[in-house]
Design a protein around this motif. Structure first.
Motif, PDB file in Angstrom:
ATOM      1  N   CYS A  83      -3.622   0.267  -5.078  1.00 17.88           N
ATOM      2  CA  CYS A  83      -4.291   0.948  -3.888  1.00 17.88           C
ATOM      3  C   CYS A  83      -4.481   2.210  -4.399  1.00 17.88           C
ATOM      4  O   CYS A  83      -5.250   2.799  -3.550  1.00 17.88           O
ATOM      5  CB  CYS A  83      -3.319   0.901  -2.634  1.00 17.88           C
ATOM      6  SG  CYS A  83      -2.872  -0.524  -1.798  1.00 17.88           S
ATOM      7  N   LYS A  89      -7.481   2.461  -5.468  1.00 19.40           N
ATOM      8  CA  LYS A  89      -8.676   2.529  -4.908  1.00 19.40           C
ATOM      9  C   LYS A  89      -8.703   3.539  -4.400  1.00 19.40           C
ATOM     10  O   LYS A  89     -10.003   4.545  -3.725  1.00 19.40           O
ATOM     11  CB  LYS A  89      -7.908   0.691  -3.815  1.00 19.40           C
ATOM     12  CG  LYS A  89      -8.430  -0.559  -3.775  1.00 19.40           C
ATOM     13  CD  LYS A  89      -7.909  -1.451  -2.885  1.00 19.40           C
ATOM     14  CE  LYS A  89      -8.250  -2.369  -3.184  1.00 19.40           C
ATOM     15  NZ  LYS A  89      -7.461  -3.160  -2.266  1.00 19.40           N
ATOM     16  N   ALA A 137      -0.477   1.189   2.281  1.00 17.63           N
ATOM     17  CA  ALA A 137      -1.733   0.985   2.909  1.00 17.63           C
ATOM     18  C   ALA A 137      -1.412  -0.830   2.369  1.00 17.63           C
ATOM     19  O   ALA A 137      -2.499  -1.630   3.377  1.00 17.63           O
ATOM     20  CB  ALA A 137      -2.771   0.603   1.425  1.00 17.63           C
ATOM     21  N   CYS A 138      -1.370  -2.005   1.726  1.00 17.93           N
ATOM     22  CA  CYS A 138      -1.302  -3.275   1.454  1.00 17.93           C
ATOM     23  C   CYS A 138       0.306  -3.690   1.888  1.00 17.93           C
ATOM     24  O   CYS A 138       0.192  -4.833   2.585  1.00 17.93           O
ATOM     25  CB  CYS A 138      -1.565  -3.981   0.371  1.00 17.93           C
ATOM     26  SG  CYS A 138      -0.557  -3.318  -0.742  1.00 17.93           S
ATOM     27  N   LEU A 187       1.973   4.449  -2.462  1.00 16.28           N
ATOM     28  CA  LEU A 187       0.682   3.607  -3.391  1.00 16.28           C
ATOM     29  C   LEU A 187       1.514   2.643  -4.121  1.00 16.28           C
ATOM     30  O   LEU A 187       1.520   3.910  -5.199  1.00 16.28           O
ATOM     31  CB  LEU A 187      -0.448   4.017  -2.746  1.00 16.28           C
ATOM     32  CG  LEU A 187      -1.146   4.753  -1.777  1.00 16.28           C
ATOM     33  CD1 LEU A 187      -2.810   5.450  -2.189  1.00 16.28           C
ATOM     34  CD2 LEU A 187      -1.471   3.908  -0.799  1.00 16.28           C
ATOM     35  N   LEU A 235      -9.958   2.269   0.789  1.00 17.18           N
ATOM     36  CA  LEU A 235      -9.216   1.968   0.914  1.00 17.18           C
ATOM     37  C   LEU A 235      -8.912   2.875   2.769  1.00 17.18           C
ATOM     38  O   LEU A 235      -8.392   2.565   3.120  1.00 17.18           O
ATOM     39  CB  LEU A 235      -7.828   2.279   0.210  1.00 17.18           C
ATOM     40  CG  LEU A 235      -7.100   2.309   0.597  1.00 17.18           C
ATOM     41  CD1 LEU A 235      -6.318   1.031   0.424  1.00 17.18           C
ATOM     42  CD2 LEU A 235      -5.396   3.345  -1.149  1.00 17.18           C
TER      43      LEU A 235
END
Ligand SMILES: [Zn+2]
Length: 102
Positions: free
Chosen positions: A35, A38, A19-20, A31, A80
Motif C-alpha cells: 500500500c 501505491k 489502507a487494506c 501502511l 490508493l
C-alpha cells in the motif's frame, strides 16, 4: 546495525494496514509495503512531493520526470488515495476504518 533488508523504513511494528486492513509490518504512517508503494505513486501523481519518500531524494528538476515515469508504468489513475489530501501521521482521519494498534 543490522536491520531487515528493505530499502525503505519498514519493520517498525506489526499493525493493521490503514489502507487494506491486513495485519502487516507497517511503516510510520500505518501502511503495509504494497500500500505504501501505491501511495507513493499516488503522491507523485498528485505532485505531493513533500509527502513522498521517493520524491524526497529526487532533485526538483527531476520530479516531473519521475511523475511521467510513474504514469507511464502504472497509469495516471490514483491507486490508493481518492483524490484527497494525503493522510499522514499528523492528520490521521478518524472516519476511515480502524486505527493501527500498537
Ligand atoms: Zn496495505
Amino acid at each position: 546495525m543490522e536491520t531487515m533488508d528493505n530499502d525503505l523504513t519498514f519493520g517498525v511494528y506489526d499493525a493493521l494496514c490503514l489502507a487494506c486492513d491486513v495485519p502487516a509490518m507497517v511503516n510510520d504512517i500505518g501502511l503495509c509495503e504494497s500500500c505504501n508503494a501505491k501511495m507513493e505513486r499516488d503522491l507523485i501523481r498528485q505532485r505531493e512531493w513533500d509527502y513522498s519518500a521517493s520524491a524526497f531524494g529526487c532533485p526538483v528538476d527531476k520530479r516531473e520526470e519521475l511523475r511521467n515515469h510513474v504514469i507511464a508504468q502504472y497509469g495516471k489513475a490514483l491507486e490508493l488515495l481518492a483524490a484527497e489530501p494525503p493522510r499522514t501521521a499528523r492528520s490521521r482521519s478518524r472516519k476511515k476504518k480502524r486505527k493501527p494498534t500498537r
